[in-house]
Structure formats: C-alpha cells, structure tokens
Design an enzyme around this catalytic site. Structure first.
Site, mmCIF file in Angstrom:
data_model
loop_
_atom_site.group_PDB
_atom_site.id
_atom_site.type_symbol
_atom_site.label_atom_id
_atom_site.label_comp_id
_atom_site.label_asym_id
_atom_site.label_seq_id
_atom_site.Cartn_x
_atom_site.Cartn_y
_atom_site.Cartn_z
ATOM 1 N N LYS A 26 1.209 -1.194 -0.525
ATOM 2 C CA LYS A 26 0.123 0.098 0.241
ATOM 3 C C LYS A 26 1.215 1.573 0.488
ATOM 4 C CE LYS A 26 -1.878 1.397 3.829
ATOM 5 N NZ LYS A 26 -1.346 2.894 3.914
ATOM 6 N N ASN A 27 2.069 1.269 0.752
ATOM 7 C CA ASN A 27 3.090 2.361 0.786
ATOM 8 C C ASN A 27 3.966 3.019 -0.110
ATOM 9 O OD1 ASN A 27 1.420 3.203 3.062
ATOM 10 N ND2 ASN A 27 2.191 2.407 4.680
ATOM 11 N N ARG A 51 -5.392 11.341 4.250
ATOM 12 C CA ARG A 51 -3.953 12.138 4.461
ATOM 13 C C ARG A 51 -2.739 11.241 3.470
ATOM 14 N NH1 ARG A 51 0.049 14.565 7.378
ATOM 15 N NH2 ARG A 51 2.362 14.091 6.494
ATOM 16 N N CYS A 68 -4.958 12.260 11.341
ATOM 17 C CA CYS A 68 -5.741 11.553 11.872
ATOM 18 C C CYS A 68 -5.471 11.009 12.766
ATOM 19 C CB CYS A 68 -5.441 10.452 10.875
ATOM 20 S SG CYS A 68 -3.862 9.761 10.976
ATOM 21 N N ARG A 124 0.453 14.839 11.901
ATOM 22 C CA ARG A 124 0.806 14.660 10.631
ATOM 23 C C ARG A 124 0.852 15.838 9.698
ATOM 24 N NH1 ARG A 124 -1.096 9.605 9.681
ATOM 25 N NH2 ARG A 124 0.421 9.573 8.022
ATOM 26 N N PRO A 125 1.731 16.949 10.956
ATOM 27 C CA PRO A 125 1.926 18.308 9.604
ATOM 28 C C PRO A 125 2.272 18.122 8.728
ATOM 29 C CG PRO A 125 4.250 18.070 11.763
ATOM 30 C CD PRO A 125 2.514 16.244 11.424
ATOM 31 N N MET A 126 2.972 18.724 7.547
ATOM 32 C CA MET A 126 3.118 19.133 6.373
ATOM 33 C C MET A 126 4.710 19.533 6.190
ATOM 34 S SD MET A 126 0.292 18.331 3.830
ATOM 35 C CE MET A 126 1.856 18.448 2.225
ATOM 36 N N LEU A 185 7.551 20.168 6.487
ATOM 37 C CA LEU A 185 9.072 20.113 6.149
ATOM 38 C C LEU A 185 8.619 19.145 4.275
ATOM 39 C CD1 LEU A 185 9.859 16.836 8.245
ATOM 40 C CD2 LEU A 185 10.572 19.419 7.815
ATOM 41 N N ASP A 232 4.665 1.108 12.148
ATOM 42 C CA ASP A 232 3.175 0.376 11.798
ATOM 43 C C ASP A 232 2.928 -1.037 11.799
ATOM 44 O OD1 ASP A 232 3.037 2.192 7.861
ATOM 45 O OD2 ASP A 232 2.754 2.419 10.300
ATOM 46 N N ARG A 254 -8.834 -0.232 4.879
ATOM 47 C CA ARG A 254 -7.649 0.718 4.489
ATOM 48 C C ARG A 254 -6.438 0.392 3.748
ATOM 49 N NH1 ARG A 254 -7.754 6.682 6.685
ATOM 50 N NH2 ARG A 254 -6.204 6.658 5.527
HETATM 51 C C1 EPZ Z 1 4.357 7.080 5.764
HETATM 52 O O1 EPZ Z 1 3.641 8.365 6.773
HETATM 53 C C2 EPZ Z 1 3.191 5.944 5.849
HETATM 54 N N1 EPZ Z 1 2.016 6.166 4.857
HETATM 55 C C3 EPZ Z 1 2.468 5.445 7.280
HETATM 56 O O2 EPZ Z 1 2.075 4.132 7.457
HETATM 57 C C4 EPZ Z 1 4.218 5.285 8.182
HETATM 58 O O3 EPZ Z 1 3.434 4.822 9.353
HETATM 59 C C5 EPZ Z 1 4.713 6.765 7.981
HETATM 60 O O4 EPZ Z 1 5.247 6.491 6.784
HETATM 61 C C6 EPZ Z 1 6.054 6.480 9.333
HETATM 62 O O5 EPZ Z 1 7.066 5.282 8.324
HETATM 63 C C7 EPZ Z 1 2.183 5.941 4.204
HETATM 64 O O6 EPZ Z 1 3.500 5.603 3.365
HETATM 65 C C8 EPZ Z 1 1.282 6.470 2.481
HETATM 66 P P1 EPZ Z 1 6.217 10.590 8.283
HETATM 67 P P2 EPZ Z 1 3.906 10.086 6.419
HETATM 68 O O7 EPZ Z 1 6.283 12.163 7.603
HETATM 69 O O8 EPZ Z 1 4.891 10.226 5.132
HETATM 70 C C9 EPZ Z 1 6.852 13.779 11.291
HETATM 71 C C10 EPZ Z 1 0.206 2.551 7.741
HETATM 72 O O9 EPZ Z 1 -0.414 2.868 8.557
HETATM 73 N N2 EPZ Z 1 6.147 15.146 9.787
HETATM 74 O O10 EPZ Z 1 7.592 9.679 7.893
HETATM 75 O O11 EPZ Z 1 2.596 10.852 6.578
HETATM 76 C C11 EPZ Z 1 5.985 13.518 11.803
HETATM 77 O O12 EPZ Z 1 4.609 14.400 12.402
HETATM 78 C C12 EPZ Z 1 0.500 4.988 8.252
HETATM 79 O O13 EPZ Z 1 -0.009 2.374 6.628
HETATM 80 C C13 EPZ Z 1 7.220 16.646 10.668
HETATM 81 O O14 EPZ Z 1 6.757 16.534 11.537
HETATM 82 O O15 EPZ Z 1 4.959 9.835 8.392
HETATM 83 C C14 EPZ Z 1 5.742 12.233 11.903
HETATM 84 O O16 EPZ Z 1 5.831 12.483 13.579
HETATM 85 C C15 EPZ Z 1 -0.156 5.452 9.068
HETATM 86 N N3 EPZ Z 1 6.225 17.287 9.208
HETATM 87 C C16 EPZ Z 1 7.179 11.773 11.425
HETATM 88 O O17 EPZ Z 1 7.402 13.190 10.666
HETATM 89 C C17 EPZ Z 1 6.208 16.958 8.146
HETATM 90 O O18 EPZ Z 1 6.287 17.580 7.350
HETATM 91 C C18 EPZ Z 1 6.684 10.959 10.654
HETATM 92 O O19 EPZ Z 1 6.206 11.081 9.419
HETATM 93 C C19 EPZ Z 1 6.085 15.703 7.919
HETATM 94 C C20 EPZ Z 1 6.214 14.526 8.655
#
Ligand code: EPZ
Length: 422
Positions: free
Chosen positions: A26-27, A96, A120, A125-127, A129, A309, A401
């Site tokens: 999925k990811n 997301r 969620c 889940r900020p953006m 970065l 995960d 999902r």
């Molecule tokens: C991906 O989410 C996965 N989703 C998640 O899987 C997975 O848990 C996560 O990576 C971590 O491995 C998909 O790939 C679709 P991140 P993502 O950005 O990209 C912080 C599942 O169950 N952060 O690596 O959203 C954030 O808050 C899902 O399949 C910022 O601070 O995760 C978190 O604490 C759940 N600023 C950390 O980074 C940003 O701009 C990791 O988030 C972006 C993220």
C-alpha cells in the site's frame, strides 16, 4: 451511499497454519500512483493491492482528469488530460497520503491548491517539511483557510534540502517535485524505507535521474519531461509482518510467501528475540510459534529500525508474553489508541507518555472493542485470535483501508473471523 458500520466477530483459540501470499505494498503504491501525474501519458502499475486507500487515491487522480483503467491488480493510468484543479476538503480528508499529489502537480503545472489532509487518529501529521522543501526549490506557498496554495513563477529550481526528521511523505513529495526541476536537488536526512527505493525505481523508469534511495541522501537531476513506463510494486512488508505476528501469537506454523526478506529484518529480529522460530528464505519466511513467548523491549524508529506500523501488532503479541516489555513510540505522538481496547480484553498495559509498559498475562478474554486506526485494528484482530470466547471488533472500515479482505486470508489459515454488516 449509506456506509454500513461493519464489525468482525472473532472466535479465538485456533492456531494458524499454512501458506499465505503477500500483496503489493500500500505504502509503495500510493506515492507511485501520485507520481503518474508527472507524466503526460499512459503508465502501467502492476501488483497494486485492492484496498480502500488505493481507491481513495484513484478518486483523486480521476477528479484531476486522469483516466484510470482498473484491471484488478494492474492499473493503467493516463494523465495526459490532467489539470491542476483545486482538490476539495472532502477528497483530501479521506486519506492523508492524498498530500502526495502536491509535489507532482507543482512540478508539472507550476501551481496547486489542496485542502489540508487533516490529522488522523495517530497524530497531527504536519506538512511543514514538505512545504519547507518546496519553498527551497522556489515555490511560493500560502496556507490559509485550511488550504495550501503553491505556485512557482516559471520552473522549480534544484536545491539542497535538509529534512529535520526523515519524513517518508516529505522525502517522496520532494523527490517527485525535483524530477522536473531545473538543476540538481539534494535531499539530506531522507527517509530510507523500501517504499522510497521503489518510488525511485518507478520514477527512473519514466526517465527521471535519481540516485541514493535507501541511503540518507538523495540526488535528483531535473529533466524536462517524463515518459510512460511500466512498474511492478514491491510486496507489503507490514502485511507480511502482521501475518508473522499472527503465527507467533496463535502458536501456529505459517509460511509467508512473496516477500523481500531483507525488508523484514527488524521484525524478524524482534520475533526471534521473543523466542519465535523464524526460518528465512529469499522470497518467503516461515514462522513457528513458541510455547512460551519472552518479553522484549521495542523502540520504533525510521527504517531500518523497528517500524511504527508494526508497533500495535507487536504490542498485542507481548500482552501474552512472559515478563514485562517496554514499548517506546518515537514516530507518532498518539499511536497508543489500541491500548484501552487491549485492556478491555484483559491486557495489563500502563502508559507513561510515549512509552507503554506491557506486563504479560496468561490469557486474554473476549470483549467489545473499537478500531481507531488501521494498524490498531490489525492488533485487535490478532489479540482476538488468542482471546477466550468471542470478540466483537467495531469500525473495521479502518482495517479495510490497509488489509484486503483480512477475514478471508486469515480464515484460510484457520482463523475464525466473521464480517457482520449492521
Ligand atoms: C508514512 O506516513 C506511512 N504512510 C505511514 O503508514 C507510516 O507510519 C509513516 O510513513 C512512518 O513510517 C504512507 O506511506 C502512505 P512521516 P507519513 O512523514 O509519510 C513528522 C500506515 O499505517 N513530520 O514519515 O505521513 C510526523 O509528524 C501508515 O500504513 C513532520 O514533523 O509519515 C511524524 O511524527 C500510518 N513534518 C514523523 O514526521 C512533516 O512535514 C514521521 O512522519 C512531515 C512529517
């Protein structure tokens, strides 16, 4: 359409036995589908899992004007007529990962407007970065009224970007944006997950020039356009890991096939530490549950550390291990929503901030429990498979999902799960 609330009724006590094949990831599929927006042509993606999240991403692509031919696990996506339309809150809030269209749309059209995907259940889940990186590449970003508007006067420019945390989504968005930028982009402290490597392989098949995926530094040389290509998605390491824990918790004997075993190393290491017998072959792993499980400590980390995960699933396993396990969740700030539900089943878990102290108990008992998010749902199914009596699991649409007809695949191994629509 009225969505019926769906439940699982799970009757515990059976050991899982047999062989099960893992679907596509999925990811890996979600960023790759977003990446098709970079190409004004027909792209074929094989081994795509049949999941609600994939349908959500397809809906976004179709809304933008893409033609998507769905041949089961093969999607043929034609983005020749795509426009960078404003993506509504309704569409963005469903998932997301819809935010992964940001980089591709900005790179191809020079402008994009998306509603915030919203947090969620596992965190805010900020953006920041994602946006900081795009700004470094010359984008003008506005955030107002819950929308993100990004535009670039002419073309994105290559830049050197250092991510504060190795965010998977930020790495993917910036990597995709950089493929069509002018010049070279460096992304330092990049995420190293296998899904990043698969995305690089897909983008390079379309003519991108990316190096370094799987390491902490990506180098992307911008090109003027990407060409149609075909790609086969890697297997889902989290689906595989969930089967492995299911075999361990039910003291079963399951062979999980169609895996890339190196992607499972952190999961294999922890299961072996807990006393589970794991036999590793190139494309399959065999898991034989032990009579007594040993408590282990877990700290979730970016790949190749233990994956967040898999944290809920391992917690379910450790609720019935001998001794006390300490589980520390370092990735998300709110990923313990499965704890009160496991407690209702008799688990002995105490939370201290981002740490869960899990004292093993001899057995769990059935209960009425609620699913809050995808992996928490999987954990509750695993716990219910060893609980005495029956367990009713509500809100299982979260499970759909990320797991394709979970009850079908687990019942084929001997589980007793009934899906009830109310
Ligand atoms: C991906 O989410 C996965 N989703 C998640 O899987 C997975 O848990 C996560 O990576 C971590 O491995 C998909 O790939 C679709 P991140 P993502 O950005 O990209 C912080 C599942 O169950 N952060 O690596 O959203 C954030 O808050 C899902 O399949 C910022 O601070 O995760 C978190 O604490 C759940 N600023 C950390 O980074 C940003 O701009 C990791 O988030 C972006 C993220």
């Amino acid at each position: 359409m009225q969505r019926w609330a769906q439940k699982f009724l799970v009757v515990g006590g059976s050991s899982l036995k047999g062989t099960v094949k893992v679907n596509g990831s999925k990811n890996a599929s979600l960023p790759i589908l977003a990446g098709t927006l970079l190409c004004a042509g027909k792209v074929t993606i094989n081994n795509v899992p049949k999941l609600q999240d994939i349908k959500n991403m397809k809906d976004v692509l179709i809304y933008l004007g893409a033609q998507v031919k769905d041949e089961g696990r093969k999607l043929v996506v034609d983005c020749i007529n795509v426009q960078s339309l404003e993506i509504s809150e309704e569409l963005m809030r469903r998932m997301r990962a819809s935010n992964l269209v940001l980089g591709p749309l900005l790179a191809r059209f020079g402008n994009v407007k998306i509603s915030y995907p919203g947090g969620c259940n596992i965190g805010s889940r900020p953006m920041n970065l994602h946006l900081k990186g795009l700004k470094a590449m010359g984008a003008e970003i506005k955030e107002k009224y819950g929308y993100i508007t990004a535009r670039v006067p002419s073309r994105l420019k290559g830049a050197e970007i250092h991510l504060d945390v190795p965010s998977v989504g930020a790495t993917e968005n910036l990597m995709m944006a950089a493929t069509l930028a002018e010049g070279v982009t460096l992304i330092r402290n990049a995420a190293k997950e296998p899904e990043i490597v698969d995305l690089q392989k897909f983008l390079n098949a379309m003519g991108a020039q990316i190096k370094g995926a799987g390491s902490d530094t990506l180098e992307i040389k911008g090109v003027s356009r990407l060409e149609p290509a075909e790609h086969t998605v890697i297997p889902d390491r989290i689906e595989a890991g969930t089967y492995m824990v299911a075999a361990a918790i039910t003291k079963g004997d399951v062979t999980v096939t169609n895996v890339i075993s190196s992607h499972l190393d952190p999961i294999i290491a922890k299961l072996k530490e807990a006393g589970v017998k794991v036999t590793v072959n190139k494309n399959s792993v065999r898991v034989e549950g032990a009579d007594r499980l040993k408590a282990v400590d877990i700290k979730t980390m970016p790949y190749p550390g233990f994956p967040t995960d898999m944290q809920p699933q391992m917690m379910a396993l450790l609720t019935v291990a001998d001794g006390t396990s300490v589980i520390t969740e370092t990735i998300f700030e709110n990923r313990f929503k499965h704890v009160p539900e496991l407690r209702r089943m008799g688990a002995d878990i105490h939370l201290e901030g981002n740490t869960a102290i899990v004292r093993g108990v001899p057995s769990l008992s059935g209960a009425f429990v609620e699913v809050s998010d995808l992996r928490a749902g999987a954990a509750l199914v695993l716990a219910a498979m060893v609980a005495e009596d029956g367990t009713v699991i509500n809100n299982i649409e979260h499970i759909d999902r990320g797991y394709e007809r979970m009850e079908k695949k687990y019942n084929a191994l001997g589980a007793r799960i009934i899906r009830i629509s109310t």
